[in-house]
Design a protein around this motif. Structure first.
Motif, short mmCIF file in Angstrom:
data_model
loop_
_atom_site.label_atom_id
_atom_site.label_comp_id
_atom_site.label_asym_id
_atom_site.label_seq_id
_atom_site.Cartn_x
_atom_site.Cartn_y
_atom_site.Cartn_z
N GLU A 1 1.77 6.65 -7.04
CA GLU A 1 0.70 7.59 -7.41
C GLU A 1 1.10 9.02 -7.12
O GLU A 1 0.79 9.95 -7.89
CB GLU A 1 -0.59 7.23 -6.68
CG GLU A 1 -1.20 5.93 -7.14
CD GLU A 1 -2.37 5.47 -6.28
OE1 GLU A 1 -2.66 6.15 -5.26
OE2 GLU A 1 -2.98 4.46 -6.61
N ARG A 2 1.79 9.25 -6.00
CA ARG A 2 2.24 10.59 -5.63
C ARG A 2 3.24 11.11 -6.67
O ARG A 2 3.16 12.28 -7.10
CB ARG A 2 2.88 10.56 -4.25
CG ARG A 2 3.27 11.96 -3.76
CD ARG A 2 4.13 11.91 -2.56
NE ARG A 2 5.37 11.22 -2.94
CZ ARG A 2 6.22 10.68 -2.10
NH1 ARG A 2 5.99 10.72 -0.81
NH2 ARG A 2 7.32 10.09 -2.52
N SER B 1 4.50 14.80 -11.11
CA SER B 1 5.07 14.99 -12.44
C SER B 1 4.07 15.68 -13.38
O SER B 1 4.47 16.37 -14.32
CB SER B 1 5.49 13.66 -13.05
OG SER B 1 4.37 12.86 -13.31
N ARG B 2 2.76 15.56 -13.12
CA ARG B 2 1.74 16.19 -13.96
C ARG B 2 1.49 17.64 -13.58
O ARG B 2 0.84 18.36 -14.34
CB ARG B 2 0.43 15.41 -13.86
CG ARG B 2 0.50 14.07 -14.53
CD ARG B 2 -0.83 13.38 -14.47
NE ARG B 2 -0.74 12.07 -15.12
CZ ARG B 2 -1.68 11.19 -15.08
NH1 ARG B 2 -2.81 11.42 -14.44
NH2 ARG B 2 -1.53 10.04 -15.68
N MET B 3 1.95 18.03 -12.41
CA MET B 3 1.73 19.41 -11.98
C MET B 3 2.55 20.37 -12.84
O MET B 3 3.67 20.08 -13.24
CB MET B 3 2.14 19.59 -10.51
CG MET B 3 1.15 18.98 -9.55
SD MET B 3 1.64 19.19 -7.85
CE MET B 3 1.79 20.93 -7.68
N ASP C 1 0.83 -1.20 0.00
CA ASP C 1 0.00 0.00 0.00
C ASP C 1 0.87 1.25 0.00
O ASP C 1 0.59 2.21 -0.74
CB ASP C 1 -0.93 -0.02 1.22
CG ASP C 1 -1.93 1.11 1.18
OD1 ASP C 1 -2.47 1.40 0.09
OD2 ASP C 1 -2.20 1.69 2.26
N HIS C 2 1.93 1.24 0.79
CA HIS C 2 2.82 2.40 0.86
C HIS C 2 3.54 2.59 -0.48
O HIS C 2 3.67 3.73 -0.96
CB HIS C 2 3.83 2.22 1.99
CG HIS C 2 4.72 3.40 2.21
ND1 HIS C 2 4.23 4.67 2.36
CD2 HIS C 2 6.08 3.50 2.29
CE1 HIS C 2 5.23 5.50 2.53
NE2 HIS C 2 6.37 4.82 2.48
#
Length: 143
Positions: A133-134, A139-141, A126-127
């Motif tokens: 995902e983070r 990277s999309r910002m 999970d981590h």
């Protein structure tokens, strides 16, 4: 009443009496003589032994404790009560010892099939997924 039986191996055996559903349950536990529990138990035993001789009548004319109140004190002494969860835990521990499955359970719980190992694995996955995902979100910002 709690009792103590010292042994040569540095262990102290503590026996306590509990009241569970109207029955008298005796729990025996063996602990190291250096542990906090053993020290507190030994202090309690010393207090009981030092107070017992003081209450005995002596020839020198020391006043005896009143008969009725001391008798009621002995009769009305409340036993420590045991909850259902504590009784279940005690029964489970006794069952494991009688069946000889203590080591087998410890080995099984340490292996890949153990609950703790599976839980730790799921937390790591999970981590790791969260970090992936983070990184994608960052990277999309736009800068």
């Amino acid at each position: 009443k709690p009792q103590e039986k010292p042994k040569d191996s540095g262990k102290v055996t503590i026996t306590k009496t509990f009241d569970f559903a109207g029955e008298e349950i005796k729990v025996t536990k063996e602990v190291d003589s250096n542990s906090k529990e053993a020290k507190s138990f030994l202090k309690q035993q010393e207090k009981l032994q030092s107070s017992a001789p003081a209450s005995l009548p002596t020839v020198s004319g020391v006043k005896r404790p009143s008969g009725m109140s001391s008798l009621l004190g002995k009769i009305g002494a409340k036993k420590q009560k045991m909850s259902t969860l504590e009784k279940s835990k005690l029964d489970w521990e006794n069952f494991k010892e009688e069946e000889g499955i203590v080591e087998e359970l410890a080995i099984h719980n340490r292996g890949k099939d153990g609950y703790i190992e599976r839980k730790a694995f799921l937390e790591r996955v999970d981590h790791r997924q969260f970090e992936i995902e983070r990184d994608i979100r960052l990277s999309r910002m736009k800068p």
